[in-house]
Design a protein around this motif. Structure first.
Motif, PDB file in Angstrom:
ATOM      1  N   LEU A  53      61.392  10.522 -31.392  1.00 18.08           N
ATOM      2  CA  LEU A  53      60.524   9.444 -30.933  1.00 18.08           C
ATOM      3  C   LEU A  53      60.614   9.322 -29.421  1.00 18.08           C
ATOM      4  CD1 LEU A  53      61.469   6.715 -33.585  1.00 18.08           C
ATOM      5  CD2 LEU A  53      59.466   8.228 -33.634  1.00 18.08           C
ATOM      6  N   ALA A  54      59.555   8.796 -28.806  1.00 20.19           N
ATOM      7  CA  ALA A  54      59.521   8.667 -27.351  1.00 20.19           C
ATOM      8  C   ALA A  54      60.716   7.880 -26.831  1.00 20.19           C
ATOM      9  CB  ALA A  54      58.214   8.006 -26.921  1.00 20.19           C
ATOM     10  N   ALA A  55      61.089   6.800 -27.520  1.00 24.15           N
ATOM     11  CA  ALA A  55      62.207   5.974 -27.065  1.00 24.15           C
ATOM     12  C   ALA A  55      63.526   6.742 -27.134  1.00 24.15           C
ATOM     13  CB  ALA A  55      62.297   4.702 -27.903  1.00 24.15           C
ATOM     14  N   THR A  56      63.665   7.619 -28.121  1.00 24.07           N
ATOM     15  CA  THR A  56      64.879   8.424 -28.224  1.00 24.07           C
ATOM     16  C   THR A  56      64.962   9.428 -27.088  1.00 24.07           C
ATOM     17  OG1 THR A  56      64.838   8.186 -30.634  1.00 24.07           O
ATOM     18  CG2 THR A  56      66.174   9.980 -29.733  1.00 24.07           C
ATOM     19  N   ILE A  57      63.855  10.063 -26.784  1.00 26.04           N
ATOM     20  CA  ILE A  57      63.820  11.006 -25.668  1.00 26.04           C
ATOM     21  C   ILE A  57      64.118  10.293 -24.358  1.00 26.04           C
ATOM     22  CG2 ILE A  57      62.336  12.563 -24.328  1.00 26.04           C
ATOM     23  CD1 ILE A  57      60.894  13.209 -26.986  1.00 26.04           C
ATOM     24  N   ASP A  58      63.523   9.127 -24.165  1.00 29.43           N
ATOM     25  CA  ASP A  58      63.795   8.346 -22.942  1.00 29.43           C
ATOM     26  C   ASP A  58      65.286   8.036 -22.822  1.00 29.43           C
ATOM     27  OD1 ASP A  58      61.109   8.380 -22.328  1.00 29.43           O
ATOM     28  OD2 ASP A  58      60.728   6.325 -23.022  1.00 29.43           O
ATOM     29  N   ALA A  59      65.910   7.664 -23.941  1.00 30.53           N
ATOM     30  CA  ALA A  59      67.335   7.324 -23.920  1.00 30.53           C
ATOM     31  C   ALA A  59      68.189   8.547 -23.590  1.00 30.53           C
ATOM     32  CB  ALA A  59      67.751   6.731 -25.261  1.00 30.53           C
ATOM     33  N   ALA A 103      67.777   9.248 -19.856  1.00 27.16           N
ATOM     34  CA  ALA A 103      68.347   8.225 -18.972  1.00 27.16           C
ATOM     35  C   ALA A 103      69.862   8.140 -19.076  1.00 27.16           C
ATOM     36  CB  ALA A 103      67.732   6.862 -19.295  1.00 27.16           C
ATOM     37  N   HIS A 104      70.406   8.340 -20.270  1.00 24.38           N
ATOM     38  CA  HIS A 104      71.809   8.015 -20.502  1.00 24.38           C
ATOM     39  C   HIS A 104      72.707   9.211 -20.845  1.00 24.38           C
ATOM     40  CE1 HIS A 104      70.519   3.911 -20.290  1.00 24.38           C
ATOM     41  NE2 HIS A 104      69.712   4.061 -21.323  1.00 24.38           N
ATOM     42  N   VAL A 105      72.134  10.362 -21.123  1.00 23.40           N
ATOM     43  CA  VAL A 105      72.954  11.531 -21.452  1.00 23.40           C
ATOM     44  C   VAL A 105      72.702  12.660 -20.462  1.00 23.40           C
ATOM     45  CG1 VAL A 105      73.550  13.250 -23.206  1.00 23.40           C
ATOM     46  CG2 VAL A 105      73.001  10.901 -23.898  1.00 23.40           C
ATOM     47  N   PHE A 106      71.489  13.194 -20.453  1.00 25.65           N
ATOM     48  CA  PHE A 106      71.164  14.325 -19.588  1.00 25.65           C
ATOM     49  C   PHE A 106      70.710  13.825 -18.213  1.00 25.65           C
ATOM     50  CE2 PHE A 106      70.461  15.769 -23.979  1.00 25.65           C
ATOM     51  CZ  PHE A 106      71.356  16.841 -24.006  1.00 25.65           C
ATOM     52  N   ASN A 107      71.602  13.109 -17.553  1.00 25.84           N
ATOM     53  CA  ASN A 107      71.241  12.421 -16.308  1.00 25.84           C
ATOM     54  C   ASN A 107      72.051  12.903 -15.110  1.00 25.84           C
ATOM     55  OD1 ASN A 107      73.727  11.362 -16.935  1.00 25.84           O
ATOM     56  ND2 ASN A 107      73.025   9.241 -17.172  1.00 25.84           N
ATOM     57  N   ASN A 108      72.772  14.006 -15.290  1.00 23.53           N
ATOM     58  CA  ASN A 108      73.643  14.553 -14.240  1.00 23.53           C
ATOM     59  C   ASN A 108      74.820  13.644 -13.899  1.00 23.53           C
ATOM     60  OD1 ASN A 108      72.308  17.054 -13.828  1.00 23.53           O
ATOM     61  ND2 ASN A 108      70.724  16.013 -12.618  1.00 23.53           N
ATOM     62  N   VAL A 109      75.059  12.651 -14.742  1.00 20.35           N
ATOM     63  CA  VAL A 109      76.238  11.787 -14.591  1.00 20.35           C
ATOM     64  C   VAL A 109      77.111  11.927 -15.836  1.00 20.35           C
ATOM     65  CG1 VAL A 109      77.078   9.427 -14.295  1.00 20.35           C
ATOM     66  CG2 VAL A 109      75.004  10.172 -13.101  1.00 20.35           C
ATOM     67  N   PHE A 154      62.075  18.763 -24.784  1.00 25.25           N
ATOM     68  CA  PHE A 154      61.889  17.590 -25.635  1.00 25.25           C
ATOM     69  C   PHE A 154      60.429  17.487 -26.069  1.00 25.25           C
ATOM     70  CE2 PHE A 154      65.647  16.168 -23.113  1.00 25.25           C
ATOM     71  CZ  PHE A 154      66.536  16.118 -24.174  1.00 25.25           C
ATOM     72  N   HIS A 155      60.217  17.104 -27.334  1.00 21.21           N
ATOM     73  CA  HIS A 155      58.885  17.044 -27.912  1.00 21.21           C
ATOM     74  C   HIS A 155      58.743  15.728 -28.679  1.00 21.21           C
ATOM     75  CE1 HIS A 155      58.400  21.368 -27.012  1.00 21.21           C
ATOM     76  NE2 HIS A 155      59.707  21.387 -27.253  1.00 21.21           N
ATOM     77  N   GLU A 156      57.804  14.896 -28.255  1.00 18.94           N
ATOM     78  CA  GLU A 156      57.641  13.556 -28.835  1.00 18.94           C
ATOM     79  C   GLU A 156      56.997  13.637 -30.215  1.00 18.94           C
ATOM     80  OE1 GLU A 156      55.129   9.458 -27.935  1.00 18.94           O
ATOM     81  OE2 GLU A 156      55.658  10.784 -26.249  1.00 18.94           O
ATOM     82  N   ILE A 157      57.539  12.844 -31.135  1.00 16.74           N
ATOM     83  CA  ILE A 157      56.955  12.697 -32.464  1.00 16.74           C
ATOM     84  C   ILE A 157      56.650  11.222 -32.711  1.00 16.74           C
ATOM     85  CG2 ILE A 157      58.080  14.731 -33.429  1.00 16.74           C
ATOM     86  CD1 ILE A 157      60.209  12.901 -34.661  1.00 16.74           C
ATOM     87  N   VAL A 178      63.776   1.004 -40.095  1.00 13.61           N
ATOM     88  CA  VAL A 178      63.944  -0.309 -39.475  1.00 13.61           C
ATOM     89  C   VAL A 178      65.368  -0.391 -38.964  1.00 13.61           C
ATOM     90  CG1 VAL A 178      63.905  -2.805 -39.831  1.00 13.61           C
ATOM     91  CG2 VAL A 178      62.239  -1.355 -41.012  1.00 13.61           C
ATOM     92  N   HIS A 179      65.547  -0.295 -37.644  1.00 13.54           N
ATOM     93  CA  HIS A 179      66.887  -0.266 -37.081  1.00 13.54           C
ATOM     94  C   HIS A 179      66.900  -1.021 -35.749  1.00 13.54           C
ATOM     95  CE1 HIS A 179      70.934   0.987 -37.236  1.00 13.54           C
ATOM     96  NE2 HIS A 179      70.880   1.945 -36.322  1.00 13.54           N
ATOM     97  N   THR A 180      68.056  -1.079 -35.112  1.00  6.96           N
ATOM     98  CA  THR A 180      68.194  -1.848 -33.869  1.00  6.96           C
ATOM     99  C   THR A 180      67.571  -1.147 -32.679  1.00  6.96           C
ATOM    100  OG1 THR A 180      70.383  -0.869 -33.562  1.00  6.96           O
ATOM    101  CG2 THR A 180      70.284  -3.021 -34.647  1.00  6.96           C
ATOM    102  N   VAL A 181      67.295   0.121 -32.798  1.00  5.70           N
ATOM    103  CA  VAL A 181      66.526   0.875 -31.800  1.00  5.70           C
ATOM    104  C   VAL A 181      65.396   1.566 -32.545  1.00  5.70           C
ATOM    105  CG1 VAL A 181      68.496   1.247 -30.257  1.00  5.70           C
ATOM    106  CG2 VAL A 181      67.998   2.926 -32.059  1.00  5.70           C
ATOM    107  N   PRO A 182      64.355   2.005 -31.855  1.00  6.35           N
ATOM    108  CA  PRO A 182      63.305   2.750 -32.554  1.00  6.35           C
ATOM    109  C   PRO A 182      63.909   3.918 -33.334  1.00  6.35           C
ATOM    110  CG  PRO A 182      62.569   2.178 -30.355  1.00  6.35           C
ATOM    111  CD  PRO A 182      64.022   1.788 -30.428  1.00  6.35           C
TER     112      PRO A 182
END
Length: 267
Positions: free
Chosen positions: A82-88, A91-97, A115-118, A140-144
């Motif tokens: 999902l788009a929100a998973t790719i964004d996460a 932003a939070h894993v493959f971020n060079n940090v 990455f490929h959005e579904i 139905v979960h706390t994140v998409p």
């Protein structure tokens, strides 16, 4: 089709690995810590990963797997989410940090990952040697989040995975409309922690019974319980068995089994 259970625990402990399934040899469903039991050759053979959501227990091994076998692959590993998973992930894993940005390593033209959005309701065909049809199901979960129904592209029954979810009527509407070979569904918490399960949008045995009651009466297939917390697994399964013995709707006369890592589901 063959589904190898790499991990199906709701947390880590000795012999407990978090969610990951290898479908045939080339498709990974979620990338929890169970991926670490694969050999380098087995990891390198995976061409596609489908992710249910961004929580750590479902993506923890993805960056480590890319580091292990990215240079052995002729093309990028395709990650479908999902788009929100790719964004996460960006932003939070493959971020060079936290981890290198493998979308640009070793070069933007030839990266280790793409990455490929579904979207929920989408159907995609993956795999060249043994093509598989994957349908994205609602969760139905706390994140998409989402679940998946997977079958051979040429036809046949589906392996269905709920992903992390709480009560979810649209899921059952779709499941009742397709041919199901088996269902893997989460029950993360015991009845003792029913309130916590509701707050964190997971299932407990009572909520599981409520959900399984949506299955059309004429449909019968094995139901595997996954994502149990290691400290509560025996309690959860005994509560499910007790409720089934009391003829509670949804659990009575259902073939309910505890999913175990290192198992292989074939159909």
């Amino acid at each position: 089709m063959q589904v190898r259970v790499l991990g199906c625990s709701g947390a880590i402990a000795k012999d407990c690995r978090t969610t990951s399934f290898l479908v045939d040899a080339d498709l990974l469903v979620d990338a929890g810590t169970g991926v670490g039991d694969l050999t380098l050759d087995e990891m390198a053979a995976i061409d596609d990963v489908v992710l249910t959501h961004s929580h750590l227990d479902h993506i923890a091994a993805l960056p480590l797997m890319l580091d292990a076998v990215g240079s052995r692959r002729a093309r990028p590993l395709r990650v479908h989410a999902l788009a929100a998973t790719i964004d996460a992930l960006r932003a939070h894993v493959f971020n060079n940090v936290i981890w290198p940005n493998f979308e640009r390593i070793p070069s933007p033209e030839s990266p280790f990952v793409s990455f490929h959005e579904i979207t929920v309701g989408q159907r995609l065909e993956l795999g060249s040697d043994a093509p598989k049809l994957i349908e994205v199901l609602p969760a139905v979960h706390t994140v998409p989040a989402c679940g998946f129904a997977i079958r051979r592209a040429e036809g046949g029954a589906h392996w269905v995975f709920s992903g992390d979810t709480e009560r979810n009527p649209p899921f059952w509407e779709r499941i009742n409309a397709i041919d199901v070979a088996m269902l893997v569904i989460e029950t993360a918490f015991s009845s003792r922690e029913e309130a916590l399960a509701e707050r964190s949008l997971h299932l407990s045995p009572v909520a599981l019974a409520h959900e399984l009651a949506h299955i059309d009466p004429g449909k019968q297939y094995p139901i595997y319980i996954t994502h149990t917390k290691p400290a509560e697994t025996e309690e959860i399964m005994s509560q499910i068995e007790m409720l089934a013995g009391r003829e509670v709707a949804g659990l009575a006369q259902r073939d309910i089994r505890w999913l175990k890592a290192d198992g292989v589901l074939t159909f």
